[in-house]
Design an enzyme around this catalytic site. Structure first.
Site, mmCIF file in Angstrom:
data_model
loop_
_atom_site.group_PDB
_atom_site.id
_atom_site.type_symbol
_atom_site.label_atom_id
_atom_site.label_comp_id
_atom_site.label_asym_id
_atom_site.label_seq_id
_atom_site.Cartn_x
_atom_site.Cartn_y
_atom_site.Cartn_z
ATOM 1 N N GLN A 97 0.802 -1.219 0.000
ATOM 2 C CA GLN A 97 0.000 0.000 0.000
ATOM 3 C C GLN A 97 0.832 1.265 0.000
ATOM 4 O O GLN A 97 2.038 1.239 0.269
ATOM 5 C CB GLN A 97 -0.917 0.000 1.223
ATOM 6 C CG GLN A 97 -0.171 -0.050 2.548
ATOM 7 C CD GLN A 97 -1.116 -0.235 3.729
ATOM 8 O OE1 GLN A 97 -1.346 0.691 4.498
ATOM 9 N NE2 GLN A 97 -1.652 -1.453 3.886
ATOM 10 N N HIS A 99 0.138 5.653 1.058
ATOM 11 C CA HIS A 99 -0.741 6.680 1.612
ATOM 12 C C HIS A 99 -0.468 8.014 0.918
ATOM 13 O O HIS A 99 0.668 8.301 0.542
ATOM 14 C CB HIS A 99 -0.510 6.844 3.109
ATOM 15 C CG HIS A 99 -0.621 5.567 3.875
ATOM 16 N ND1 HIS A 99 -1.688 4.712 3.741
ATOM 17 C CD2 HIS A 99 0.207 4.989 4.782
ATOM 18 C CE1 HIS A 99 -1.519 3.680 4.536
ATOM 19 N NE2 HIS A 99 -0.373 3.819 5.175
ATOM 20 N N GLU A 134 3.004 7.833 8.994
ATOM 21 C CA GLU A 134 2.806 7.010 10.180
ATOM 22 C C GLU A 134 4.141 6.552 10.757
ATOM 23 O O GLU A 134 5.136 6.414 10.045
ATOM 24 C CB GLU A 134 1.930 5.799 9.866
ATOM 25 C CG GLU A 134 2.481 4.894 8.786
ATOM 26 C CD GLU A 134 1.455 3.886 8.281
ATOM 27 O OE1 GLU A 134 0.249 4.177 8.281
ATOM 28 O OE2 GLU A 134 1.878 2.787 7.858
ATOM 29 N N HIS A 265 4.785 0.153 1.079
ATOM 30 C CA HIS A 265 5.112 -0.661 2.234
ATOM 31 C C HIS A 265 4.082 -1.754 2.463
ATOM 32 O O HIS A 265 2.991 -1.741 1.883
ATOM 33 C CB HIS A 265 5.245 0.194 3.503
ATOM 34 C CG HIS A 265 3.989 0.900 3.901
ATOM 35 N ND1 HIS A 265 3.477 1.982 3.216
ATOM 36 C CD2 HIS A 265 3.126 0.685 4.936
ATOM 37 C CE1 HIS A 265 2.371 2.407 3.808
ATOM 38 N NE2 HIS A 265 2.130 1.621 4.849
ATOM 39 N N ARG A 284 -4.265 0.438 -2.299
ATOM 40 C CA ARG A 284 -3.651 -0.896 -2.263
ATOM 41 C C ARG A 284 -3.344 -1.429 -3.667
ATOM 42 O O ARG A 284 -4.050 -1.129 -4.621
ATOM 43 C CB ARG A 284 -4.585 -1.871 -1.540
ATOM 44 C CG ARG A 284 -4.977 -1.429 -0.137
ATOM 45 C CD ARG A 284 -6.039 -2.309 0.465
ATOM 46 N NE ARG A 284 -6.428 -1.870 1.794
ATOM 47 C CZ ARG A 284 -7.361 -0.935 2.033
ATOM 48 N NH1 ARG A 284 -8.012 -0.375 1.026
ATOM 49 N NH2 ARG A 284 -7.632 -0.577 3.270
#
Length: 406
Positions: A97, A99, A134, A265, A284
């Site tokens: 995926q 972000h 994140e 990642h 994804r």
């Protein structure tokens, strides 16, 4: 301060033991439990009791953001709590995926809104208009694929497989183009469906051989072992081959990593704490039963993203800090005990900003300068608004704290 009732997300890659054990519930749980959400994301906000009764942290903050977040935080982040704290319980590989960054999230959200795609439609990529950098803090050994390998290393790994069909992927990697890894990934993700079964069978077989070959370097064998697990967990998924283009990372307990927006990642196994911008935007490419959007992922992908390992920096006895460049969040961990340097308790930084606290072990009392207290046992969490100052932890235990970035 408010004691929180966090929300369990039952994604199929989760564990039936980790989160239930943390919260003191019977094990195994009825189904897989992948994430424990502690925060105010509208998709799964934590519950709390206020004078009006049971409500959500999202509603509380939306009703008076300047009071709850502080004027500076409310202004900077449009009246929203800018971070979300999670427990991750990864039993099998979750999706490959990416972000979005802030501009990409805002554009994607507006585009899908204009197309009238319902917010809960499984085909919707953008659940909000926020970026999603994140940080992950390993509580057990934590295995991940994080960022691209170098071109040379990726080419060597793919050549090591000795699968003739992958010659086009090696050619892409050795082309000398600026985005050679992206071209190789694109080739794999668009691999003809009629030819995938044979390719995947050949790659799985060779990964199994190489994983047990003493002549192969230890770090390469670990990556091949991970690929064998991926093949068994996600049969028929081209993400198996794509995974070999990514750096294989194993974090020891207490280590972390920071994943910027745009970084490709996949988390493979282990238990960890995740602190992230308050978003649920995930695009994804494979290894999932959820919606896959290869073209959108390739559009967001930044092959230049590097993934730094985070190591704790002690800022005071018993208090460590994991520094990241994210403006939305800051991650701290505090260990308090009945003796030693923290015998009188540990003052937490972050006065004037909201904080989320989760107790990992023991029993810890959180006290503010007005004398208000919350006692947290293992697996319990609380929210401290910006108006709380002078937070002190006493007792004996291990607590993680999320607050706004510096």
């Amino acid at each position: 301060m408010d004691r929180l009732e966090a929300v369990v997300q039952p994604y199929d890659w989760g564990s039936r033991y980790v989160i239930a054990t943390l919260q003191g519930r019977p094990t195994p749980s009825p189904g897989p439990e992948a994430e424990l959400w502690i925060g105010a994301h509208p998709g799964a906000p934590a519950l709390l009791e206020r004078e009006q009764g049971l409500t959500t942290l999202h509603r509380v903050i939306a009703a008076d953001p300047e009071q709850e977040l502080g004027v500076a935080c409310a202004s900077r982040f449009d009246g929203r709590l800018p971070f979300l704290l999670k427990v991750l319980a990864v039993e099998k590989a979750l999706s490959i995926q990416v972000h979005p960054d802030r501009a990409q999230a805002q554009e994607g959200w507006s585009r899908e809104d204009a197309a009238s795609i319902p917010l809960r439609d499984p085909a919707r990529n953008y659940k909000d208009d926020w970026p999603k950098p994140e940080a992950v803090l390993a509580l057990t050994e934590f295995e991940a694929l994080a960022g691209f390998r170098s071109v040379e290393e990726a080419a060597r790994i793919v050549e090591h497989l000795q699968v003739p069909a992958l010659a086009t992927v090696v050619d892409a990697l050795r082309s000398g183009e600026d985005q050679a890894q992206v071209r190789a990934l694109t080739t794999l993700l668009h691999w003809p469906m009629r030819e995938r079964d044979q390719l995947l069978a050949d790659v799985e077989w060779r990964c199994g051989e190489l994983a047990d070959d003493p002549g192969v370097a230890d770090e390469d064998r670990a990556a091949f072992r991970a690929a064998v697990r991926i093949a068994r967990q996600h049969p028929g998924d081209i993400g198996l081959v794509a995974s070999l283009l990514l750096q294989h990372v194993t974090l020891s307990p207490g280590e972390g990593l920071f994943m910027p927006a745009g970084g490709l990642h996949c988390y493979l196994q282990g238990t960890g704490i995740e602190l992230l911008a308050n978003s649920d935007n995930v695009v994804r490419a494979g290894l999932t039963s959820k919606h896959v959007d290869v073209d959108e992922l390739l559009r967001l992908l930044d092959p230049a993203v590097t993934v730094p390992t985070l190591r704790p920096v002690e800022v005071a006895p018993g208090l460590t800090h994991f520094e990241t460049p994210a403006p939305e969040f800051d991650l701290l961990r505090c260990t308090v005990g009945e003796g030693g340097a923290t015998a009188g308790g540990r003052h937490l930084p972050g006065d004037g900003a909201p904080r989320l606290l989760l107790c990992l072990e023991g029993e810890v009392t959180v006290t503010d300068d007005a004398g208000d207290q919350v006692v947290l046992g293992r697996g319990e969490s609380c929210y401290s608004p910006a108006t709380d100052s002078g937070l002190v932890l006493t007792g004996r235990g291990d607590v993680v704290i999320g607050t706004t970035g510096r």
